[in-house]
Design a protein around this motif. Sequence first.
Motif, PDB file in Angstrom:
ATOM      1  N   THR A  90       0.795  -1.231   0.000  1.00  0.00           N
ATOM      2  CA  THR A  90       0.000   0.000   0.000  1.00  0.00           C
ATOM      3  C   THR A  90       0.825   1.278   0.000  1.00  0.00           C
ATOM      4  N   ARG A  91       1.893   1.344   0.741  1.00  0.00           N
ATOM      5  CA  ARG A  91       2.566   2.608   0.963  1.00  0.00           C
ATOM      6  C   ARG A  91       3.418   3.079  -0.199  1.00  0.00           C
ATOM      7  N   ARG A  93       2.610   2.412  -3.687  1.00  0.00           N
ATOM      8  CA  ARG A  93       1.965   2.277  -4.993  1.00  0.00           C
ATOM      9  C   ARG A  93       1.845   3.589  -5.760  1.00  0.00           C
ATOM     10  N   ASP A  94       1.812   4.735  -5.083  1.00  0.00           N
ATOM     11  CA  ASP A  94       1.654   6.017  -5.767  1.00  0.00           C
ATOM     12  C   ASP A  94       2.972   6.758  -5.971  1.00  0.00           C
ATOM     13  N   LEU A  95       4.086   6.102  -5.755  1.00  0.00           N
ATOM     14  CA  LEU A  95       5.383   6.755  -5.883  1.00  0.00           C
ATOM     15  C   LEU A  95       6.003   6.499  -7.248  1.00  0.00           C
ATOM     16  N   SER A  96       6.898   7.382  -7.628  1.00  0.00           N
ATOM     17  CA  SER A  96       7.666   7.151  -8.848  1.00  0.00           C
ATOM     18  C   SER A  96       8.647   6.003  -8.590  1.00  0.00           C
ATOM     19  N   MET A 100      10.151   4.912  -5.052  1.00  0.00           N
ATOM     20  CA  MET A 100       9.722   3.604  -4.549  1.00  0.00           C
ATOM     21  C   MET A 100      10.936   2.775  -4.126  1.00  0.00           C
TER      22      MET A 100
END
Length: 134
Positions: A90-91, A93-96, A100
């Motif tokens: 979850t933590r 998934r929205d990162l480049s 990441m």
Amino acid sequence: MRWKVEDDFQDSKSTVSLDHTQVRRYRAWKRHVTMAMAALALLAVLAAIDKTNHPAPILPDDPDQDPPADCGAIALTVPEAQRLFHLFTTRIRDLSPPAMRARIARHLNWSDWRRRHQARARWHHYRTRLAVDE
């Protein structure tokens, strides 16, 4: 034996939120408990697999022994498996991709440091126990 069961319930409450439910019917409670126990079982299996592949702990032989340069690391625990599983699912998934990789590396390094620190603390705790037993 009862303490082990109490510890398991406490771990399940803090690790997989067994006690965080507000339901009105038995069917909803049963679904929540089933999902929480399945999650705990998955984490427990991951920790057990790591423990079987983990080397034996380095422990002192006598109370006057100096600590080794490297005490190793403790095996993966259920709360640590939960923390890493949460990180990977979850933590990030929205990162480049570079962010990441940096976050994963930071968390894995911290986990490794913490598990090595716990092994060092266990070694000193056992040495103190040997001194008291004599």
